[in-house]
Design a protein around this motif. Structure first.
Motif, PDB file in Angstrom:
ATOM      1  N   ASP A 192     -30.773  12.458   5.018  1.00 16.69           N
ATOM      2  CA  ASP A 192     -30.455  13.859   5.322  1.00 16.69           C
ATOM      3  C   ASP A 192     -31.663  14.698   5.730  1.00 16.69           C
ATOM      4  O   ASP A 192     -31.668  15.914   5.559  1.00 16.69           O
ATOM      5  N   ASP A 193     -32.678  14.049   6.295  1.00 10.85           N
ATOM      6  CA  ASP A 193     -33.780  14.812   6.875  1.00 10.85           C
ATOM      7  C   ASP A 193     -33.416  15.342   8.252  1.00 10.85           C
ATOM      8  O   ASP A 193     -34.038  16.287   8.743  1.00 10.85           O
ATOM      9  N   ALA A 194     -32.443  14.725   8.883  1.00 15.14           N
ATOM     10  CA  ALA A 194     -31.957  15.170  10.189  1.00 15.14           C
ATOM     11  C   ALA A 194     -30.504  14.734  10.330  1.00 15.14           C
ATOM     12  O   ALA A 194     -30.091  13.724   9.763  1.00 15.14           O
ATOM     13  N   ARG A 195     -29.760  15.508  11.080  1.00 16.50           N
ATOM     14  CA  ARG A 195     -28.369  15.128  11.380  1.00 16.50           C
ATOM     15  C   ARG A 195     -28.274  14.401  12.708  1.00 16.50           C
ATOM     16  O   ARG A 195     -27.394  13.562  12.900  1.00 16.50           O
ATOM     17  N   SER A 196     -29.188  14.721  13.631  1.00 16.14           N
ATOM     18  CA  SER A 196     -29.182  14.070  14.936  1.00 16.14           C
ATOM     19  C   SER A 196     -30.616  13.956  15.437  1.00 16.14           C
ATOM     20  O   SER A 196     -31.435  14.858  15.226  1.00 16.14           O
TER      21      SER A 196
END
Length: 299
Positions: A144-148
């Motif tokens: 969950d450090d980035a979604r995309s």
């Protein structure tokens, strides 16, 4: 401030036949110090095995860890997998992940290695053992450090391993702008591939990049960019077929960072390819790339 990820074990002795030299990873640090630019050094940890196996065949990971890579796979990689090579191959994905974490905190982070975009599910290839870009992207999203994530691959060679390993993922976009007639002969399918004819120089290259990248950034709207900033599109590169000058590489890197920064998207870079007899010249190109990206990020 330039945040650089480096580990002493990135630098390994020359391989048996000398075809691939790991010493450029040490020379890049020499080039950064020579430049006088201020930078902060960060040391990565090896990527945990579970994250390697989330992207690569566990049987292949075991072959590398046990130093039992079959000869046919070592031939495809381009050098034997020794203990030093194995350790470096675990540190490099850890370095790309750490550079991304630094980018999320500071806007930009550089892995002074990485960009191993030819490594496939069950084998390495093209001087690449494990695919640090795919591994880091997968972990960043899983935690969950980035979604995309957008992977911008501007190495002169197509990022076939990255494309193959991440095919079908809607949360990771792979862009590869490369020399169409260069390695690999059989291309994979990235989200978007732009194959260039031989000898494309600065102006035409920038026209292509300026047409593609802003549209992707606006349409896909990534939370993070992983940038494979290979310097092998340079006109003097031994394995390149394009004709960018030092000024062209500089314009390329600054454009990528400006477009990212205009949309408040953090960017982490990896070194990727750069080949030639004058290894210090190659190292200076890699260092110049990191410096240009850091300068644009700081504006």
């Amino acid at each position: 401030m330039l945040h650089v990820v480096h580990h002493p074990a990135y630098v390994s002795p020359a391989t048996t036949d000398g075809a691939f030299r790991f010493d450029k990873y040490g020379l890049v640090m020499d080039a950064l110090r020579e430049s006088g630019v201020a930078f902060t050094l960060h040391q990565p940890e090896p990527m945990p095995r579970a994250w390697m196996e989330a992207v690569h065949d566990p049987a292949y990971v075991d072959e590398v860890m046990a130093l039992s890579v079959p000869p046919e796979k070592e031939r495809r990689i381009g050098f034997p997998v020794t203990d030093r090579v194995m350790r470096r191959s675990l540190l490099s994905p850890g370095g790309t992940w750490l550079a991304a974490k630094l980018a999320l905190a500071h806007g930009y982070g550089a892995n002074a290695a990485g960009g191993s975009h030819h490594a496939l599910f069950d084998t390495g290839a093209g001087y690449c053992v494990f695919n640090d870009l795919a591994i880091a992207a997968h972990r960043l999203i899983a935690e969950d450090d980035a979604r995309s994530i957008l992977i911008v691959d501007l190495d002169v060679h197509q990022g076939d391993g990255t494309a193959s390993l991440l095919a079908g993922r809607s949360d990771i976009f792979t862009l590869s702008i490369h020399a169409e007639k260069n390695f690999p002969v059989r291309k994979a399918r990235s989200t978007l591939d732009i194959g260039l004819p031989d000898s494309v120089a600065d102006a035409d290259y920038m026209t292509v990049l300026a047409d593609a990248l802003p549209r992707i950034l606006d349409d896909f709207a990534p939370d993070l960019i992983l940038y494979q900033a290979g310097v092998d599109p340079h006109v003097e590169d031994r394995l390149g077929r394009l004709a960018l000058t030092d000024a062209g590489l500089d314009a390329r890197d600054r454009f990528v960072m400006r477009e990212a920064k205009a949309r408040a998207i953090p960017l982490a870079s990896t070194m990727g390819g750069g080949y030639g007899a004058d290894r210090m010249a190659i190292a200076r190109r890699h260092a110049a790339s990191m410096i240009a990206l850091a300068e644009e990020a700081a504006i």
